[in-house]
Design an enzyme around this catalytic site. Structure first.
Site, PDB file in Angstrom:
ATOM      1  N   ILE A 115      -6.329   9.947   9.931  1.00  0.00           N
ATOM      2  CA  ILE A 115      -5.029  10.534   9.583  1.00  0.00           C
ATOM      3  C   ILE A 115      -5.122  11.917   8.896  1.00  0.00           C
ATOM      4  CG2 ILE A 115      -2.786  10.054   8.985  1.00  0.00           C
ATOM      5  CD1 ILE A 115      -3.441   8.438  11.396  1.00  0.00           C
ATOM      6  N   TYR A 138     -15.713  -2.695   6.848  1.00  0.00           N
ATOM      7  CA  TYR A 138     -14.558  -2.341   7.392  1.00  0.00           C
ATOM      8  C   TYR A 138     -14.305  -2.846   8.427  1.00  0.00           C
ATOM      9  CZ  TYR A 138     -10.910   1.280   7.918  1.00  0.00           C
ATOM     10  OH  TYR A 138      -9.244   1.792   8.277  1.00  0.00           O
ATOM     11  N   LYS A 187     -11.324  -5.323  10.246  1.00  0.00           N
ATOM     12  CA  LYS A 187     -10.528  -4.734  11.088  1.00  0.00           C
ATOM     13  C   LYS A 187     -10.415  -5.517  12.436  1.00  0.00           C
ATOM     14  CE  LYS A 187      -8.458  -1.782   8.787  1.00  0.00           C
ATOM     15  NZ  LYS A 187      -6.883  -1.836   8.545  1.00  0.00           N
ATOM     16  N   GLY A 225       0.787  -1.090  -0.122  1.00  0.00           N
ATOM     17  CA  GLY A 225       0.104   0.153  -0.049  1.00  0.00           C
ATOM     18  C   GLY A 225       0.814   1.224  -0.133  1.00  0.00           C
ATOM     19  N   GLY A 249      -0.453   4.722  -1.154  1.00  0.00           N
ATOM     20  CA  GLY A 249      -1.519   5.213  -0.340  1.00  0.00           C
ATOM     21  C   GLY A 249      -1.196   6.361   0.543  1.00  0.00           C
ATOM     22  N   GLN A 250      -2.265   7.062   1.109  1.00  0.00           N
ATOM     23  CA  GLN A 250      -2.064   8.068   1.943  1.00  0.00           C
ATOM     24  C   GLN A 250      -1.045   7.867   2.817  1.00  0.00           C
ATOM     25  OE1 GLN A 250      -5.176   8.979   4.628  1.00  0.00           O
ATOM     26  NE2 GLN A 250      -4.347  10.995   5.165  1.00  0.00           N
TER      27      GLN A 250
HETATM   28  N1  NAD Z   1      -5.964   7.190   6.726  1.00  0.00           N
HETATM   29  C1  NAD Z   1      -6.413   6.883   7.931  1.00  0.00           C
HETATM   30  O1  NAD Z   1      -7.073   7.996   8.332  1.00  0.00           O
HETATM   31  C2  NAD Z   1      -6.476   5.574   8.434  1.00  0.00           C
HETATM   32  C3  NAD Z   1      -6.999   5.500   9.721  1.00  0.00           C
HETATM   33  C4  NAD Z   1      -7.010   4.333  10.160  1.00  0.00           C
HETATM   34  C5  NAD Z   1      -6.541   2.939   9.653  1.00  0.00           C
HETATM   35  N2  NAD Z   1      -5.973   3.213   8.579  1.00  0.00           N
HETATM   36  C6  NAD Z   1      -5.408   2.127   7.934  1.00  0.00           C
HETATM   37  O2  NAD Z   1      -3.963   2.366   7.585  1.00  0.00           O
HETATM   38  C7  NAD Z   1      -3.756   1.459   6.465  1.00  0.00           C
HETATM   39  C8  NAD Z   1      -3.233   2.410   5.162  1.00  0.00           C
HETATM   40  O3  NAD Z   1      -4.295   3.545   5.027  1.00  0.00           O
HETATM   41  P1  NAD Z   1      -4.257   4.572   3.943  1.00  0.00           P
HETATM   42  O4  NAD Z   1      -4.935   5.626   4.262  1.00  0.00           O
HETATM   43  O5  NAD Z   1      -3.054   4.693   3.561  1.00  0.00           O
HETATM   44  O6  NAD Z   1      -4.903   3.919   2.693  1.00  0.00           O
HETATM   45  P2  NAD Z   1      -5.149   4.180   1.084  1.00  0.00           P
HETATM   46  O7  NAD Z   1      -6.465   4.008   0.510  1.00  0.00           O
HETATM   47  O8  NAD Z   1      -4.699   5.651   0.982  1.00  0.00           O
HETATM   48  O9  NAD Z   1      -3.974   3.271   0.423  1.00  0.00           O
HETATM   49  C9  NAD Z   1      -4.187   2.091   0.614  1.00  0.00           C
HETATM   50  C10 NAD Z   1      -3.227   1.563  -0.600  1.00  0.00           C
HETATM   51  O10 NAD Z   1      -3.648  -0.049  -0.696  1.00  0.00           O
HETATM   52  C11 NAD Z   1      -3.748  -0.351  -2.262  1.00  0.00           C
HETATM   53  N3  NAD Z   1      -4.492  -1.739  -2.387  1.00  0.00           N
HETATM   54  C12 NAD Z   1      -5.710  -1.767  -2.485  1.00  0.00           C
HETATM   55  N4  NAD Z   1      -5.885  -2.943  -2.895  1.00  0.00           N
HETATM   56  C13 NAD Z   1      -4.659  -3.554  -2.952  1.00  0.00           C
HETATM   57  C14 NAD Z   1      -4.277  -4.959  -3.158  1.00  0.00           C
HETATM   58  N5  NAD Z   1      -5.120  -5.953  -3.596  1.00  0.00           N
HETATM   59  N6  NAD Z   1      -3.002  -5.391  -3.223  1.00  0.00           N
HETATM   60  C15 NAD Z   1      -1.950  -4.201  -2.868  1.00  0.00           C
HETATM   61  N7  NAD Z   1      -2.409  -2.895  -2.470  1.00  0.00           N
HETATM   62  C16 NAD Z   1      -3.855  -2.459  -2.733  1.00  0.00           C
HETATM   63  C17 NAD Z   1      -4.293   1.010  -2.780  1.00  0.00           C
HETATM   64  O11 NAD Z   1      -4.058   1.092  -4.296  1.00  0.00           O
HETATM   65  C18 NAD Z   1      -3.738   2.081  -1.775  1.00  0.00           C
HETATM   66  O12 NAD Z   1      -2.688   2.669  -2.556  1.00  0.00           O
HETATM   67  C19 NAD Z   1      -5.054   0.674   5.957  1.00  0.00           C
HETATM   68  O13 NAD Z   1      -4.896  -0.481   6.684  1.00  0.00           O
HETATM   69  C20 NAD Z   1      -6.035   1.589   6.860  1.00  0.00           C
HETATM   70  O14 NAD Z   1      -7.237   0.685   7.037  1.00  0.00           O
HETATM   71  C21 NAD Z   1      -6.023   4.477   7.934  1.00  0.00           C
END
Ligand code: NAD
Length: 320
Positions: free
Chosen positions: A172, A142, A146, A8, A11-12
């Protein structure tokens, strides 16, 4: 050292965590894994980059063995709002993807970091000062994935000795990569819109309190937890961590101190509002503070000032 892999990574959180890890442990030691989205030039060129779908165990196994990976930061996931629209996909990625990562970690003796979320709570959970160990009966896909993920990580530690660790992240807030379809996304969008248009339409109601955290604290939390001596950890997976708790009107008021004339109105999205109302107002993160020294550095005023400064500079460069 054995290398670090980040799934990932585009991602963010992953886009910033990968660069932070490269700075800390050396560029060549951190393998970034995306799925399809092209990485930024900085992410692509500063160290190894691979495309790997986490639902394909063989591909994960191949990358882990080729680079001699010893630690996996598993961030690939489907976030809350997207998971409600595509529950089958969310199950596949969040459960089967995690299972594949844990299996590869078991076979190759990798440590694994997995973020859980405030989404692992639900109706029946005490919403104020939400304890570390409490009722977890979420009613979203979701949340279901989790909670199951937290339990699966505990199981792999207890049964197979895999060094699994994790955090329950709140929303975040960051200024590099936009969020990927979560319920707390408003608290990021509001800053972009304040800089671009001086107004924002919020999809959550006034008075909806949620835990939040600025990205530098989120990155620091992950790295600190992974570097902590294992003997100090009692909870291991799914530590509550928070830095601030606010409702939309509070961030609006804080932004207005820096952007005079900024206005906000509301157009409530019933799906995300219902999700937000089932999540804690404010978590108790004492266990993280006691077991591995968690201490956030950004509160709402300090984060707001930094977000606006960074985004104003990006806007001036024509990047927004
Ligand atoms: N951002 C938040 O506010 C937040 C809050 C709590 C928990 N989280 C957790 O942190 C983690 C990262 O979150 P994020 O905000 O960076 O999410 P995001 O959606 O920005 O990034 C997730 C990435 O995973 C990739 N992805 C999706 N399906 C995939 C697959 N089959 N194989 C490989 N990659 C795949 C997507 O392309 C994306 O780039 C996640 O587990 C999320 O649940 C995030």
């Amino acid at each position: 050292m054995r290398k670090i892999m980040v799934t990932g990574a585009v991602g963010q959180i992953g886009s910033e965590l990968t660069l932070a890890l490269r700075e800390r442990y050396g560029n060549d030691n951190v393998v970034a894994c995306g799925r399809k989205t092209q990485p930024s030039p900085e992410l692509r060129d500063s160290g190894p980059f691979e495309f790997a779908d986490c639902t394909e165990e063989e591909r994960l196994d191949e990358v882990v063995k080729r680079y001699d990976v010893g630690t996996i930061y598993h961030l690939a996931a489907i976030l809350s709002a997207v998971a409600e629209a595509k529950p089958q996909l969310a199950w596949d990625v969040n459960i089967n993807g995690l299972y594949n990562v844990l299996e590869v970690a078991r076979e190759t003796s990798c440590a694994v970091f997995v973020p859980s979320s405030i989404g692992a709570f639900g109706p029946g959970t005490p919403l104020d000062d939400t304890p570390q160990d409490t009722v977890q009966r979420p009613n979203t896909m979701y949340g279901v994935t989790k909670v199951a993920g937290e339990l699966l990580c505990d199981y792999y530690h207890k049964r197979f000795g895999v060094d699994t660790r994790g955090l329950r992240y709140p929303g975040i807030i960051s200024n590099v990569t936009p969020p990927g379809g979560g319920t707390t996304d408003y608290a990021v969008e509001i800053f972009y819109e304040a800089i671009k248009h001086k107004k924002y339409t919020c999809f959550l109601k006034q008075g909806t309190y949620l835990d939040m955290m600025y990205m530098p604290d989120a990155l620091n939390a992950a790295v600190t937890l992974m570097e902590t001596d294992a003997s100090k950890l009692k909870h291991r997976n799914a530590f509550n961590v928070t830095a601030m708790s606010f409702a939309p009107e509070h961030v609006e008021a804080e932004i207005r101190k820096h952007v005079p004339g900024f206005t906000m109105d509301y157009k409530v999205d019933p799906v995300r509002q219902a999700i937000a109302e089932s999540w804690p107002n404010k978590m108790d993160d004492t266990a993280a503070r006691e077991e591995w020294g968690w201490a956030p550095t950004y509160d709402l005023p300090r984060m707001t000032a930094d977000m606006l400064e960074v985004l104003a500079a990006r806007h001036a460069r024509g990047e927004l």
